[in-house]
Design a protein around this motif. Structure first.
Motif, PDB file in Angstrom:
ATOM      1  N   TYR A 108      13.200  -1.480   2.369  1.00 22.03           N
ATOM      2  CA  TYR A 108      11.994  -2.015   3.017  1.00 22.03           C
ATOM      3  C   TYR A 108      10.823  -1.048   2.852  1.00 22.03           C
ATOM      4  N   THR A 131       1.816  -1.384   8.454  1.00 21.42           N
ATOM      5  CA  THR A 131       3.237  -1.702   8.616  1.00 21.42           C
ATOM      6  C   THR A 131       4.108  -0.580   8.072  1.00 21.42           C
ATOM      7  N   LEU A 184       7.277  -1.916   0.979  1.00 22.06           N
ATOM      8  CA  LEU A 184       6.011  -1.725   1.695  1.00 22.06           C
ATOM      9  C   LEU A 184       5.085  -0.791   0.929  1.00 22.06           C
ATOM     10  N   TYR A 214      12.514  -7.260   4.694  1.00 23.05           N
ATOM     11  CA  TYR A 214      12.288  -7.191   6.136  1.00 23.05           C
ATOM     12  C   TYR A 214      13.486  -7.724   6.914  1.00 23.05           C
ATOM     13  N   LYS A 265      -0.461  -3.331   3.340  1.00 28.75           N
ATOM     14  CA  LYS A 265       0.640  -3.140   4.279  1.00 28.75           C
ATOM     15  C   LYS A 265       0.742  -1.700   4.768  1.00 28.75           C
ATOM     16  N   ASP A 308       4.068   2.277  10.568  1.00 23.82           N
ATOM     17  CA  ASP A 308       4.843   1.930  11.759  1.00 23.82           C
ATOM     18  C   ASP A 308       6.339   1.995  11.464  1.00 23.82           C
ATOM     19  N   HIS A 309       6.735   1.499  10.299  1.00 25.12           N
ATOM     20  CA  HIS A 309       8.154   1.545   9.920  1.00 25.12           C
ATOM     21  C   HIS A 309       8.639   2.982   9.764  1.00 25.12           C
ATOM     22  N   ARG A 338      15.845  -5.657   9.474  1.00 24.32           N
ATOM     23  CA  ARG A 338      15.782  -6.063  10.877  1.00 24.32           C
ATOM     24  C   ARG A 338      17.174  -6.195  11.469  1.00 24.32           C
TER      25      ARG A 338
END
Length: 439
Positions: free
Chosen positions: A294, A307, A298, A278, A304, A310-311, A282
């Protein structure tokens, strides 16, 4: 075995012999001879004049030579200069590069012609600029595989700036090589006559075009760090045969992070792996390797899914911008496996991903991506293009002309004056009922 410190690639003007030798390697040599001899196939094309038969065969040869030339440049830019080291699976986007370059040259020529009529001096300057930027244009096309990005002269100029003053030397070498083709032809044409002449002429053209492709690829490889090009295993030309670490400092850092995350996962510390992955993504939002890492963590982590989805809204568009449509499609499929209702929130990314699916002969995913596109992105400029792609998939991928005709009817009623409507109408020209063609 421990890697040595990475060597700086030698300047391309120190590797001239390498470029001249590339087409003489066994695999490209056999391929070039086969292509050259195939110029005689026009004798097997019946019911057409010899001149037309020659033209048809030569166009086919030109396409094959151009495709292989782009492969040579693309793999050369990643440090591969032995044909036997070419990977078995190549980027499918490279197959369309000859057509994209042809279209780009047509658009540029039309712009030059318009300026010539407007002002002869401007037209001449534009033509000189077009010739000067042609190698840079090819560099951008190989890097991005994108018609629109390559058509932007600012991107070509950025490639010139990245190479620096050696770009002038690169242009000179490419010009001399192009002239070398005609010099060699002038020497051989008086010697050979009859049926053997055409294959010899073709082989010379193939030879010099692949020499230029090899030179252009090496110029990109020489500046791979500045271009952000990831090298392939075994990249580079070694004089002493010693193992050399050809990775850039950032690649070394990425590999170390990959190893660290893998070790954490192996040890069962998924929380730690997620934390490392992460933080890296980021701080490096525009780097594909960090986002890829990442995404993979995930995918493995429990609980997750939200997440992950969304990623993916940011990761998939990044892959598409990087010319990695195949990987973007795999990410989409992973998200759909987690949530059957997953959909991208960006209209352009959705359309581009659907195009990637269609180019991969995946009609099911292409239609799934475009389902309800007009409702989700109401009044968006890309809606007509989405309808056109739906009609194309229905007709060419599923043989459902009846459904494609309904899409055409919707286009004509809602977007009658768009290019997408005209293209869809032409696509379905043989399926429109009698009496309705004029509508």
């Amino acid at each position: 075995m421990q890697r040595e410190t990475a060597k700086t690639p030698r300047p391309f003007w120190h590797q001239i012999n390498t470029f001249f030798a590339f087409p003489l390697q066994p695999k490209p040599l056999m391929y070039s001879v086969l292509l050259a001899l195939s110029s005689l196939l026009f004798k097997l094309i019946f019911f057409v004049p010899d001149a037309l038969g020659i033209l048809i065969v030569e166009i086919g040869i030109l396409l094959a030579v151009s495709r292989y030339g782009f492969k040579v440049t693309a793999l050369g830019s990643r440090g591969i200069y032995k044909a036997e080291d070419y990977p078995s699976e190549l980027d499918p986007d490279w197959k369309n590069l000859p057509w994209k370059l042809f279209a780009i040259l047509i658009v540029q020529a039309m712009a030059v012609g318009w300026l010539q009529r407007l002002n002869p001096v401007l037209g001449t300057l534009a033509w000189l600029a077009m010739c000067f930027l042609l190698p840079a244009t090819q560099i951008v096309l190989v890097q991005t595989c994108s018609f629109t990005e390559t058509l932007n002269p600012a991107n070509a100029w950025n490639a010139v700036r990245t190479i620096g003053w050696p770009y002038l030397l690169l242009c000179l070498f490419l010009f001399l090589l192009s002239q070398g083709t005609f010099i060699a032809l002038g020497m051989l044409v008086p010697i050979f006559k009859g049926w053997i002449l055409l294959p010899i002429v073709n082989w010379l053209l193939i030879y010099f075009s692949w020499v230029m492709a090899s030179l252009l690829g090496y110029a990109m490889y020489q500046n791979h760090a500045a271009f952000g090009i990831d090298l392939l295993p075994g990249a580079g030309l070694d004089d002493d045969g010693a193992p050399v670490d050809r990775r850039s400092p950032r690649q070394i850092e990425q590999d170390a992070t990959d190893a660290h995350v893998a070790a954490l996962i192996t040890a069962g510390d998924m929380v730690g792996a997620l934390g490392v992955a992460y933080e890296d993504q980021r701080t490096r939002s525009d780097e594909v390797p960090a986002q890829r890492r990442y995404h993979r963590v995930l995918t493995l982590a429990e609980g997750k899914t939200a997440t992950l989805l969304d990623h993916a809204q940011r990761y998939i568009p990044l892959l598409l911008r990087s010319g990695q449509g195949g990987e973007a499609l795999k990410v989409f499929q992973t998200c759909r496996a987690k949530d059957a209702q997953f959909a991208l929130q960006d209209a352009n990314a959705t359309l581009n991903l659907a195009k990637a699916a269609w180019n991969a002969n995946n009609a099911k995913d292409a239609l799934a991506l475009l389902q309800g596109f007009d409702r989700r992105f109401k009044n968006h400029d890309s809606v007509p293009a989405a309808y056109e792609l739906v009609a194309r998939v229905l007709l060419q991928g599923m043989n459902r002309a009846d459904m494609a005709l309904r899409v055409l009817a919707t286009l004509e009623s809602r977007h009658p004056d768009t290019e997408a409507t005209r293209e869809t109408r032409w696509l379905l020209r043989n399926h429109v009922p009698q009496g309705a063609a004029g509508g």
